[in-house]
Scaffold this motif. Sequence first.
Motif, PDB file in Angstrom:
ATOM      1  N   TYR A  75     111.437  31.725  37.614  1.00  0.00           N
ATOM      2  CA  TYR A  75     112.637  31.283  36.900  1.00  0.00           C
ATOM      3  C   TYR A  75     112.637  31.724  35.432  1.00  0.00           C
ATOM      4  O   TYR A  75     113.706  32.026  34.881  1.00  0.00           O
ATOM      5  CB  TYR A  75     112.817  29.768  37.021  1.00  0.00           C
ATOM      6  N   ARG A  85     115.607  34.113  34.126  1.00  0.00           N
ATOM      7  CA  ARG A  85     116.419  33.720  32.970  1.00  0.00           C
ATOM      8  C   ARG A  85     116.411  34.823  31.902  1.00  0.00           C
ATOM      9  O   ARG A  85     117.457  35.203  31.372  1.00  0.00           O
ATOM     10  CB  ARG A  85     115.906  32.399  32.381  1.00  0.00           C
ATOM     11  N   GLN A 131     119.655  37.057  30.696  1.00  0.00           N
ATOM     12  CA  GLN A 131     120.062  37.128  29.289  1.00  0.00           C
ATOM     13  C   GLN A 131     120.186  38.569  28.817  1.00  0.00           C
ATOM     14  O   GLN A 131     121.038  38.895  28.007  1.00  0.00           O
ATOM     15  CB  GLN A 131     119.067  36.376  28.404  1.00  0.00           C
TER      16      GLN A 131
END
Length: 120
Positions: free
Chosen positions: A44, A48, A52
Amino acid sequence: MDDLRLCESDYRFLCVVWDHAPVASGELVKLCAEKLGWKKPTTYTVLRKLCQRGFCQNQDTIVTALVPKEQVQVYQSEHFVDRVFDGSLPQFLTAFLDGRALSQEEAEEIRSIIDRYSGQ
């Protein structure tokens, strides 16, 4: 996207995404545990970070790649040749092939690629 640089672990993660997308994030966690030896928090965190940066998206727990694998490979290979071989493709090929024997099929394929890109 201008900067397609990836560290090895990010590239390996994206390979899992490319191979399985669209993929549920829970399934991605299982795949990364199996293929990369990662724990859930690592998966995760990397997801993430790459979301981004615009490499992938996680929408409604479904993960998809936003940048094609081929585009990343072209960028990464050009960057590598520029950095390690001062942009010299012949120097790269010489180093890469040193001590290796090419099959007749491989040699013909390389000749065909050279002909295609040299305008012959």
